[in-house]
Each structure stands twice: as C-alpha cells, then as structure tokens.
Design a protein around this motif. Structure first.
Motif, PDB file in Angstrom:
ATOM      1  N   LYS A  51      27.920   4.151  -3.363  1.00 47.34           N
ATOM      2  CA  LYS A  51      26.467   4.739  -2.823  1.00 47.34           C
ATOM      3  C   LYS A  51      26.075   5.886  -3.678  1.00 47.34           C
ATOM      4  CE  LYS A  51      25.425   6.462   1.695  1.00 47.34           C
ATOM      5  NZ  LYS A  51      25.792   6.854   2.963  1.00 47.34           N
ATOM      6  N   ARG A  96      23.306  -0.548  -2.437  1.00 53.63           N
ATOM      7  CA  ARG A  96      23.296   0.537  -1.629  1.00 53.63           C
ATOM      8  C   ARG A  96      22.780   1.900  -2.356  1.00 53.63           C
ATOM      9  NH1 ARG A  96      27.334   2.223   2.661  1.00 53.63           N
ATOM     10  NH2 ARG A  96      28.589   2.739   1.231  1.00 53.63           N
ATOM     11  N   GLU A 123       5.052  -0.908  -5.861  1.00 48.93           N
ATOM     12  CA  GLU A 123       4.174  -0.541  -4.757  1.00 48.93           C
ATOM     13  C   GLU A 123       4.217   1.041  -4.656  1.00 48.93           C
ATOM     14  OE1 GLU A 123       2.540  -2.128  -2.710  1.00 48.93           O
ATOM     15  OE2 GLU A 123       2.202  -0.442  -1.338  1.00 48.93           O
ATOM     16  N   THR A 127       0.642   3.435  -4.366  1.00 46.25           N
ATOM     17  CA  THR A 127       0.349   4.320  -3.484  1.00 46.25           C
ATOM     18  C   THR A 127       0.002   5.808  -4.029  1.00 46.25           C
ATOM     19  OG1 THR A 127       2.699   4.947  -3.124  1.00 46.25           O
ATOM     20  CG2 THR A 127       1.948   3.177  -1.896  1.00 46.25           C
TER      21      THR A 127
ATOM     22  N   ARG B  16      -7.240  -1.791  -2.170  1.00 48.61           N
ATOM     23  CA  ARG B  16      -6.915  -0.807  -1.330  1.00 48.61           C
ATOM     24  C   ARG B  16      -8.229   0.232  -1.277  1.00 48.61           C
ATOM     25  NH1 ARG B  16      -1.466   1.231  -0.003  1.00 48.61           N
ATOM     26  NH2 ARG B  16      -0.688  -0.465  -1.472  1.00 48.61           N
TER      27      ARG B  16
END
Lengths: 465, 248
Positions: A51, A96, A123, A127, B16
């Motif tokens: 982790k 993880r 992605e 943005t 977008r």
C-alpha cells in the motif's frame, strides 16, 4: 527454480511484513499470475498488494534476505510474458498504490503511484486542459509502473515519443533495499549517469518502480483521420513520405486486407471503403482550419494520380475519428481468440518495404499453412506480426512451430539491423533470442548492471536476461 | 421530389465545452466545430431516400455566418446536390430560423423537409415544430424510422412510452432521432467534387425575416462541481462513512 525460496515464502513474508496484504486464493493467483499471453499456466505462491513505499521496502528487504523471487505486476496487459509467474514466485501487484500524489501546473508534471492506470493520467491531464500523449489499445487497464518498465509506445509515438520521453522522475526500490529518487522532475540534469533511463524498459529486472513523475503537454489541435486504401508496399512508403511532408501527422498506421477482414468480422464494422485494397492506412493529422483539410485533399489527389492510393475516407467529426480508429485499434482484440503468436519487430523506416517483402517470402516458404496478420506503426518502423493458430492445431505444437518461425524471423530482422522487440519487451517469450538483439558483450554488460541493482537476483528471474 | 435538409454548425459532440470566464458564452476559440449530429442523421436519411430513387435532389441549408459554409461543404461531400447559406451575423432564435427556412421552402418547393430533432448546443428542439406550423404542413418529430410512399410518409417516432407509428401527408417536416441511421464516412474524392457543387448565399435581409428576439441570454455558467469521492478500505468503513453522513 534453483536457489530460490518458494516453499515457505509466504510464511516468511507474513512474519517480516505483518501489515502487507498477501493473498493466496486460487482465483487471485490465476488472475495476477499472468499477463495477456497464454503460453504459460500461472502458478505464483502468493500475490502481495503493498500500500505504500514503506511496505514495498519491507517486502523487498525480506525477499532479498530470504531469496524469494518477485514478479512485478501492473495492469497485466503485456504481450511478452514479462508479468507471468509460473514457478512459485511472489507477484508484487501495485493495484493498491493508485494515488495521484502531486500535480504542478508550472512544471506541467503529475506525480503518481505505480498502480495508477494510464487512462486515468490521460483523464487527469484533460481536466487540467493538458495532455498525456502515450496511448494504446490497453490504456484502460495498463498501469504507469508497467508502462515505465516496458517503455510503452503506442499510436502517437510518431509525434510525442515513447513513455521514456514523458518520464521526468522516478522513485524506485532496488534489490538492495534503497529507495532511489531519479532525476526529481528536472528538465535539465547533466550530473552523470541518468539512472532513470536504466529503469525505463528494464522489465522489472532491476527494481520496483513505485512512483513516477510524468510530463504533460499542450492539448492536441483539432485533428482529422483519414482511412486510405493503398496499392502496395512501395506505394505505402511513398504515401507516408508525401503525407509527412504536407501535413502535421500525429499517427500513421497500416494494416493488411486480412487484418481488415478480422476486425470487421470481430467488431461487426461496415466496409470502410468501396474499393478492396491490399493495404490500408490510418493517418491522423492536425486540422484546426479548412486550410489543412485542403492540403490533405491536394496530397491525396497527388497520391491517387501516382496510383499509390486507390480510395479514401475522412472523418467529419470526433465521433468518426473514434470510429475510424476502431479499424486499427480493434485488430488485436479481434484475433485474440486464435490465439495469435505475436512478434513485434522494428527496422529503420526506410527498410520497411524490403523487410516486409522478405518476410512474405519467408512465410510462404516455411509456414504456408499459417495465416499471418500484419499491422503496425509505419511511421516508427514498428511492425506487428501475428501468426494465427489454425483451429485444429494443439497449442503446444503451435508454439513450437511458431518458435521455428521466430528463429528465422529474428535472423532476418538481425541481418537488416532491426530489433526483435519494438515495444512489447523481451519478457519470457523472446528471451531465447536476446542474442538476436544484442551482442554477447552487450548482454554481459546488461548482466553486470543487473547484478549492481539486484545482487540477490530476486527481481523477475528468468525474464529478459 | 426535392428534399431540404437543415444543417447547423455546432461545437463537436466530443469536445469538453468550457464556459468563458466572464460568463458571456462558451469558448469556441480553436475548438473543433462540426455538423450537429442530428442534422447529419437527417442528411444521411435524405441521401438514402435519393439513392433509393424516391427523390431527385437533396439541398442542404444553414443559417449563419460564412464559417458555416464549412459544414455545408461537408453536407455536399456526403452527397447533397447543392447548398444554401442564409447569411447573418446574428445568433438567431428558433422562430427566426423557422421563418428563414419557410422563405427557402417557398422558393424551392420541396416535397419533404428533414431536420435534426434538436441542436446539441442550445437543445431547443423548436425549429422543426415552428416551421411545420408556419408552413401549415404536417410534422413528425423524433423519427427513428421513415418510409415513403406516394404522397405520404410512415414515421416511427420515439416517444416516452415507446414507439409510435404515424402516417403523414407530404409535403411535411420530419425531425430525426439518434437511432434512425448511422451517417456514412465522407469519401475523399467526394470532397473534391463538393468544391464544384453550387453553394448559394442568400442574405437574411433579402428574405424579409427579422433577427429580433424576445429572448436575451444573461449568463452562462458551468455545472456545479461534484464533491470529490473517497475510496473506502472495506465494507465496514463504507457503512461507517454512510452513517457519518446520516445516509443509513
């Protein structure tokens, strides 16, 4: 596996790393014990899901001391068996470690843990009105750690380069338990050996990539895609030369009529052109205004006059861009059920026609009973050769026949200065032929490098070297 | 029979969209513009009717500035025979667009007018209905299947409770839905041919249609940002988090 601890490895790890999630359920062993290749049965003894970097360090320290073989594992979409654990190894999964650690708008970099999926980075960039250009068919599953370990390429290498060009920094855990911070996101760093580049493409044999800092770039201009019908192999190179001179190409991909047959059958796609052609090209180019489209038209017209091109269509919107790409991107999936024996070869661009011509002759001579599907990135000199298993043939017989073909294919590739693996990696499947890609002296030096970073030899034994 | 098809230039479906910082509109600078997807389906249907021998000519019409000629050329490359640009610098409301279309209809006398059911930029879904009323002819909206016979058309409509089949007399206005057809790819040789097809420019003023509007846009704003989600470790934490928020 000689000299390795596989029995009792799980207990040793549980004792040394009580916090580490260690799974031995049959389903997880089967799913995480292999990549997309199907030539070996998965048989790891456990799958570790660390982790944090701390947990990775503890795991490596124990494995190193106890000589427990580790197989690093990302999205398991590899095509050379690099993530296959068939001999009781412990798989180290980064599922993880999926955190995005930092985004810097000034540096235009994003720092992520190794388990972040490639498409998630794309992605995230979108943005922020930026762009992560590494793109390939399995980007929805593949992870950044695996991309780094294999120096992943894909369809936009022509414009943006491989994963190597995007990596600004790496955090790596070596076999000696040290954590290395390679390059730390710097643009310029002339301070000796750049170890970052050794880990890129190392196929998990030198250390575990735990974090990567990736460069993002300007979003691409609006683009258009043409699907073109080409007269033949020589014409293909002339078309490439013409379009490259006239347009700002972002991709130039080819596939054969046989590839078209399978992708149409597999995905239920309509005929893209009225004319049947021996070869097809997907050409994508920047097209922000009507002027670029006019240039594309003029270019197309010239190629038609020379009989290089027989037919063509062009996208009118981004939905059609995606639809046209499916003819190229869907091929691999549409033939996966055979299964195909995949060769991923590269030569210098100028020698592509000669190479394909000689490969055609070779295939006719040694395996006229096999179907061969070709596609690839012409602009990178990268050709994907897929030999399809005849329905009735046993997998083991098919593999041994494919090996024979590989032997001759690689000899031919070597004779014209090419590489036996352009972007899939050597992994397990190509390892017997590493000497077709490197001289004995080079391989000895690679082994020396391996010994420095991984003295106990615990990282991905039996792969690459 | 002539078929008239309306074509609107809009920001590409896959882009977008970003609202300008001052809220005066959306940023279209350097953004890919395309034919409104529903209009593309309308044109595809018109071309199929012509290819089936049931129409002689397909005319594409757009109302807008010179930049919309690019979309008209796309229509011509897909196979339309000629194009008409009703030229205006103003951004028109659906009623004005319908009035402009009516004037073109009076000139061209089409047997069928096919439009997209709505444009994806303003989502008004008004032009087709208003045009039918102004023209005083039947309308069939949201078509997912269109069959022509002598002097009439059978139209399957997508309505809330399922599919409705109606028959209308021609001439008529049909507005089309997504499932009617899949528009074709444009052949490169046809783009060159399209450059030689006629594209008439008619100034809006010549049609005696006012650009005045009872509507004014006061502000554009992006949708509210969704709160960031969290990853939970296990079912117990999920239940705890839901409890903390008073959701269970």
């Amino acid at each position: 596996m000689v000299n390795f601890k596989t029995s009792g490895a799980t207990d040793a790890l549980r004792r040394a790393c009580p916090e580490l999630r260690l799974v031995t359920e049959a389903g997880v062993l089967a799913s995480h014990g292999r990549d997309w290749t199907r030539f070996r049965e998965p048989a790891p003894c456990a799958v570790a899901f660390p982790k944090s970097v701390q947990q990775v360090c503890e795991l490596v320290a124990c494995a190193s001391a106890e000589r427990i073989p580790l197989v690093p594992s990302g999205g398991r979409t590899g095509l050379s068996g690099g993530a296959v654990a068939a001999h009781g190894e412990v798989v180290v999964s980064f599922d993880r470690m999926r955190r995005v650690l930092d985004f810097d708008p000034i540096d235009r970099t994003v720092t992520v843990e190794a388990g972040v999926v490639t498409a998630a980075v794309q992605e995230l960039a979108r943005t922020r009105n930026l762009y992560y250009p590494v793109s390939f068919a399995s980007e929805g599953s593949s992870q950044i750690g695996g991309n780094v370990a294999t120096n992943a390429g894909g369809i936009r290498v022509l414009r943006y380069g491989l994963t190597r060009e995007q990596v600004a920094g790496l955090k790596v855990v070596t076999g000696r338990g040290e954590v290395l911070e390679c390059n730390r996101g710097l643009v310029k760093n002339a301070s000796g050996y750049d170890l970052r580049h050794l880990f890129i493409g190392s196929e998990g044999t030198l250390g575990l990539v735990v974090e990567a800092t990736l460069r993002l770039t300007d979003p691409p201009l609006p683009s258009k895609v043409m699907l073109l019908g080409v007269g033949g192999m020589d014409a293909l190179m002339n078309v490439f030369d013409t379009l490259r001179a006239d347009l700002a190409l972002t991709a130039f991909e080819f596939f054969t009529d046989r590839a078209l047959h399978y992708v149409r059958a597999g995905l239920g796609l309509p005929k893209p052109l009225d004319t049947a052609c021996p070869l097809y090209v997907i050409a994508e180019f920047d097209c922000p205004t009507g002027a670029e489209e006019d240039r594309a038209m003029a270019s197309f017209e010239r190629c038609v006059q020379q009989n290089w091109l027989l037919d063509g269509v062009i996208s009118q919107n981004d939905r059609q861009v995606a639809e046209l790409w499916r003819y190229r991107e869907g091929i691999s999936e549409s033939i996966s059920h055979f299964p195909p024996y995949k060769n991923d070869l590269s030569v210098t661009i100028s020698r592509v026609p000669e190479f394909l011509q000689r490969m055609d002759e070779l295939v006719d001579e040694i395996c006229p009973d096999f179907e061969v599907v070709w596609y690839g990135h012409i602009g990178d000199g990268n050709l994907h050769m897929n030999i399809l298993k005849p329905g009735a043939m046993e997998l083991s017989e098919f593999e041994s026949r494919s090996h024979e073909i590989s032997e001759k294919t690689y000899a031919l590739t070597q004779s014209i200065g090419g590489s036996i693996s352009a972007e899939h990696g050597i992994g397990l499947l190509k390892r017997p032929w590493l000497n077709r890609a490197h001289s004995a002296a080079e391989i000895e030096m690679m082994q020396g490098i391996k010994n420095v970073f991984d003295p106990a030899g615990i990282f991905n034994p039996g792969k690459l070297l | 029979m002539k078929i008239l098809v309306g074509i609107k230039r809009v920001v590409d479906y896959n882009v977008r969209v970003r609202v300008l910082p001052d809220g005066s509109g959306v940023d279209t600078d350097g953004v890919k513009m395309s034919v409104n997807p529903f209009d593309e389906i309308a044109l595809e249907e018109a071309l199929r009717i012509k290819e089936a021998g049931k129409a002689e000519e397909v005319i594409v019409v757009s109302v807008g500035g010179d930049e919309c000629q690019q979309q008209l050329r796309t229509g011509l490359a897909m196979g339309a025979d000629r194009a008409i640009q009703v030229k205006t610098g103003e951004s028109l409301q659906p009623l004005s667009v319908a009035r402009a279309f009516l004037k073109i209809i009076e000139r061209e006398q089409p047997g069928l007018v096919i439009l997209g059911k709505q444009a994806i930029d303003d989502d008004n879904s008004q032009t087709g209905q208003m045009l039918a009323a102004l023209w005083d002819r039947p309308q069939a909206t949201f078509a997912s299947k269109l069959t022509l016979s002598d002097g009439s058309a059978t139209v399957v409509r997508e309505v809330d409770i399922g599919l409705e089949t109606i028959e209308i007399d021609l001439p008529a206005v049909v507005t089309v839905d997504l499932r009617l057809n899949e528009p074709r790819f444009v052949k490169l040789p046809d783009i060159m041919k399209a450059k030689r097809k006629p594209l008439d420019v008619v100034p809006l003023e010549d049609l005696d249609v006012g650009a005045d509007s009872n509507l004014s846009v006061t502000k554009f704003a992006p949708p509210a940002q969704r709160a960031k989600g969290i990853m939970v470790e296990d079912a117990a934490q999920l239940v705890q988090e839901l409890k903390n928020r008073g959701l269970v």
